[in-house]
Design a protein around this motif. Structure first.
Motif, PDB file in Angstrom:
ATOM      1  N   GLN A 174      45.954  41.348  39.561  1.00  0.00           N
ATOM      2  CA  GLN A 174      46.495  42.284  38.588  1.00  0.00           C
ATOM      3  C   GLN A 174      46.580  41.620  37.213  1.00  0.00           C
ATOM      4  OE1 GLN A 174      49.540  45.337  40.057  1.00  0.00           O
ATOM      5  NE2 GLN A 174      50.099  43.547  41.263  1.00  0.00           N
ATOM      6  N   ALA A 175      46.319  42.405  36.186  1.00  0.00           N
ATOM      7  CA  ALA A 175      46.476  41.958  34.804  1.00  0.00           C
ATOM      8  C   ALA A 175      47.632  42.734  34.189  1.00  0.00           C
ATOM      9  CB  ALA A 175      45.195  42.188  34.014  1.00  0.00           C
ATOM     10  N   ILE A 176      48.505  42.032  33.505  1.00  0.00           N
ATOM     11  CA  ILE A 176      49.731  42.629  32.985  1.00  0.00           C
ATOM     12  C   ILE A 176      49.781  42.424  31.475  1.00  0.00           C
ATOM     13  CG2 ILE A 176      52.249  42.659  33.155  1.00  0.00           C
ATOM     14  CD1 ILE A 176      51.745  41.057  35.863  1.00  0.00           C
ATOM     15  N   THR A 194      49.460  38.409  30.953  1.00  0.00           N
ATOM     16  CA  THR A 194      49.663  37.592  32.150  1.00  0.00           C
ATOM     17  C   THR A 194      48.771  38.111  33.264  1.00  0.00           C
ATOM     18  OG1 THR A 194      51.555  38.992  32.759  1.00  0.00           O
ATOM     19  CG2 THR A 194      52.045  36.918  31.646  1.00  0.00           C
ATOM     20  N   ILE A 195      48.479  37.219  34.212  1.00  0.00           N
ATOM     21  CA  ILE A 195      47.713  37.600  35.392  1.00  0.00           C
ATOM     22  C   ILE A 195      48.443  37.080  36.618  1.00  0.00           C
ATOM     23  CG2 ILE A 195      45.434  37.753  34.326  1.00  0.00           C
ATOM     24  CD1 ILE A 195      44.931  34.880  35.173  1.00  0.00           C
ATOM     25  N   LEU A 245      47.195  46.605  35.360  1.00  0.00           N
ATOM     26  CA  LEU A 245      45.892  47.044  35.846  1.00  0.00           C
ATOM     27  C   LEU A 245      45.498  46.223  37.070  1.00  0.00           C
ATOM     28  CD1 LEU A 245      43.829  47.406  32.551  1.00  0.00           C
ATOM     29  CD2 LEU A 245      44.534  49.255  34.060  1.00  0.00           C
ATOM     30  N   THR A 246      44.986  46.893  38.077  1.00  0.00           N
ATOM     31  CA  THR A 246      44.419  46.192  39.228  1.00  0.00           C
ATOM     32  C   THR A 246      43.013  45.742  38.873  1.00  0.00           C
ATOM     33  OG1 THR A 246      45.709  47.520  40.771  1.00  0.00           O
ATOM     34  CG2 THR A 246      43.767  46.396  41.643  1.00  0.00           C
ATOM     35  N   ILE A 247      42.703  44.478  39.142  1.00  0.00           N
ATOM     36  CA  ILE A 247      41.393  43.935  38.794  1.00  0.00           C
ATOM     37  C   ILE A 247      40.720  43.377  40.043  1.00  0.00           C
ATOM     38  CG2 ILE A 247      41.900  43.419  36.382  1.00  0.00           C
ATOM     39  CD1 ILE A 247      42.650  40.636  37.166  1.00  0.00           C
TER      40      ILE A 247
END
Length: 391
Positions: A275-277, A299-300, A262-264
Motif C-alpha cells: 500500500q502507498a499512503i 509512506t509505503i 492506494l493498493t499497489i
C-alpha cells in the motif's frame, strides 16, 4: 583526576537472552544476567544492586555520578538493606562511576527492556506491537577532540519503553546498525516497525521480511526515484470512503490530517510493498485561522488492507514521533542530558540507558509529568523502591 576504568576487564559481548518470565520478579532479577566487567577479586557490591540503586536515584531526579553517589550515601539504613547493600559499607561514588563507565550499554538496555516489558500491559506483547526506530546524539558527550556519541534506539509506541539500543560510532552509520539493533529483540513476528526516513532501504525491507515483521517507511528526497513514483500515483481517483481525516489542537495551532491509501501491486521498486499512503497535514496558528501551511508526506507499507485499517495506519505513522516525545524529550530536557559532563568509557550510553529505564518505568505507571514525579520521589527515599519491584 578521576580514576579510569582501566583496571576493569571488558564486558562480555554477548549474554543469554532473557525472557519476561525470568525477570518478572523485578529489576534485580533482570540484571542478574548482565555480565560484570569487574575482576572478581575485591567485588563487594553486586552489579545488579549498584545499577538498581542508580536507577532509583535517577527516578528521584539525580543526573550525575556524584549525585547518584550522594543519594546512595544518604538513604536510611532500611532503604540500603532493601536494595541489598550493607549500610556500613555502601558503594562509593568512585566505585559507582568506574562500574558504569565500563558496562556494556546494549546488554544493560536489553535487560531493562525485558524487565519493563514484563511490567507492561498486553499492549507490549509481541503480537500487534509497534516499534519506532530512531537515532539521537548525546550532545553532552562532545569534547574538543571528539564528536558527540550517537545512539540508535528501538522504542515501543504504546508505552514509550526503550526495548533496545546500539551505538553509532564514527566508523559506521545508522543504516548499517539497523539490523544489529533489532537483533537484540527476541521476537519480531507480527511486529510493525516504523523507522525514520533514513531507513527506507531495500536491505531493511528484506531483513524485516525474513523475521516476520511488518514495516511502514517514510519516503523523502533521499530516494528521488521512489519519491517520484509515489507522487505520480493517481490519487485523484481515490474515493472519499477511503480517506481518513483527523483534527488536533495543541501548541497553539490546529492541524487537519488526511490520508489517501492506494493498493499497489507493481510499479513500486520496493520488495513486498502493498500500500502507498499519502498524508497531508494542513496547519494554522489559532490566532491566524486563514493562514495555512500544507505538508505532504509519502509512506509505503507491506501491510495489506485486511491487516490494518486506515485509522490504524494514521495512528502508527503519527505515533512514530512518540520516541522523540516520550523518550528523547525527557532525557534532553528533564534530565538535561545535552549538558551532561559524562564522557569517559561507555558512561554516556550507560547513563542514557539508566534515564530510559527511569522514564519507561514512570510511563508505565501512567506518569506524564516526569519533572514533578522526580520531585515526588526525591522527598522520600523509599518511594523509588516500588518501581524496580523492591518491597
Amino acid at each position: 583526576m578521576p580514576a579510569l576504568p582501566s583496571s576493569l576487564i571488558s564486558s562480555v559481548s554477548c549474554a543469554p537472552a532473557l525472557t519476561v518470565a525470568e525477570t518478572a520478579g523485578g529489576l534485580l532479577e533482570a540484571l542478574a544476567g548482565v555480565p560484570d566487567p569487574r575482576a572478581r577479586r575485591g567485588v563487594r557490591h553486586r552489579l545488579a544492586v549498584v545499577v538498581t540503586a542508580a536507577v532509583c536515584a535517577v527516578v528521584a531526579g539525580y543526573r550525575s555520578y556524584a549525585a547518584i553517589g550522594e543519594w546512595v550515601a544518604d538513604v536510611p539504613a532500611t532503604t540500603a538493606l532493601a536494595l541489598g547493600m550493607t549500610p556500613e559499607r555502601r558503594p562509593s561514588e568512585a566505585m559507582i562511576r568506574r562500574l558504569l563507565q565500563a558496562m556494556d550499554p546494549q546488554l544493560l538496555t536489553g535487560a531493562i527492556g525485558v524487565w519493563l516489558a514484563g511490567r507492561a500491559t498486553a499492549t507490549t506483547s509481541t503480537s500487534g506491537r509497534v516499534i519506532a526506530v530512531d537515532g539521537n546524539a548525546l550532545h553532552g558527550s562532545r569534547t574538543t577532540d571528539t564528536a558527540a556519541r550517537h545512539v540508535m534506539t528501538a522504542c515501543d509506541h504504546a508505552t514509550g519503553v526503550v526495548l533496545a539500543s546500539i551505538d553509532v560510532d564514527g566508523k559506521t552509520n545508522e543504516i548499517t546498525r539497523f539490523a544489529p539493533l533489532l537483533d537484540q529483540i527476541s521476537d519480531l513476528r507480527d511486529t510493525v516497525i516504523t523507522p525514520d526516513a533514513l531507513h527506507c532501504q531495500r536491505q531493511h525491507v528484506t531483513y524485516l521480511a525474513q523475521h516476520g515483521a511488518h514495516w511502514i517507511l517514510t519516503v523523502k528526497g533521499h530516494q528521488p526515484s521512489l519519491h517520484s513514483q509515489l507522487a505520480g500515483l493517481p490519487r485523484q481517483a481515490v474515493p472519499d470512503a477511503t480517506r481518513n481525516r483527523n483534527r488536533d489542537r495543541g501548541h497553539g495551532r490546529r492541524e487537519i490530517r488526511s490520508l489517501k491509501i492506494l493498493t499497489i501491486s507493481t510499479g513500486i521498486d520496493v520488495p513486498h510493498a502493498a500500500q502507498a499512503i499519502q498524508t497531508r497535514r494542513r496547519r494554522h496558528r489559532l490566532e491566524q485561522p486563514k493562514r495555512f501551511t500544507t505538508e505532504t508526506v509519502h509512506t509505503i507499507t507491506d501491510l495489506r488492507v485486511h491487516q490494518a485499517k486506515p485509522a490504524q495506519l494514521a495512528d502508527w505513522i503519527r505515533g512514530h514521533w512518540s520516541i522523540k516525545n516520550k523518550v528523547h524529550w525527557g532525557r534532553d530536557i528533564t534530565y538535561d542530558e545535552d549538558r551532561s559532563q559524562i564522557r569517559t568509557g561507555t558512561g554516556p550510553e550507560v547513563m542514557a540507558a539508566l534515564r530510559n529505564a527511569a522514564i519507561g518505568a514512570l510511563r508505565l505507571t501512567g506518569v506524564t509529568n516526569i519533572t514533578a514525579t522526580n520531585r515526588h520521589h526525591a522527598r522520600d527515599s523509599t518511594r523509588p523502591l516500588a518501581l524496580p519491584g523492591i518491597t
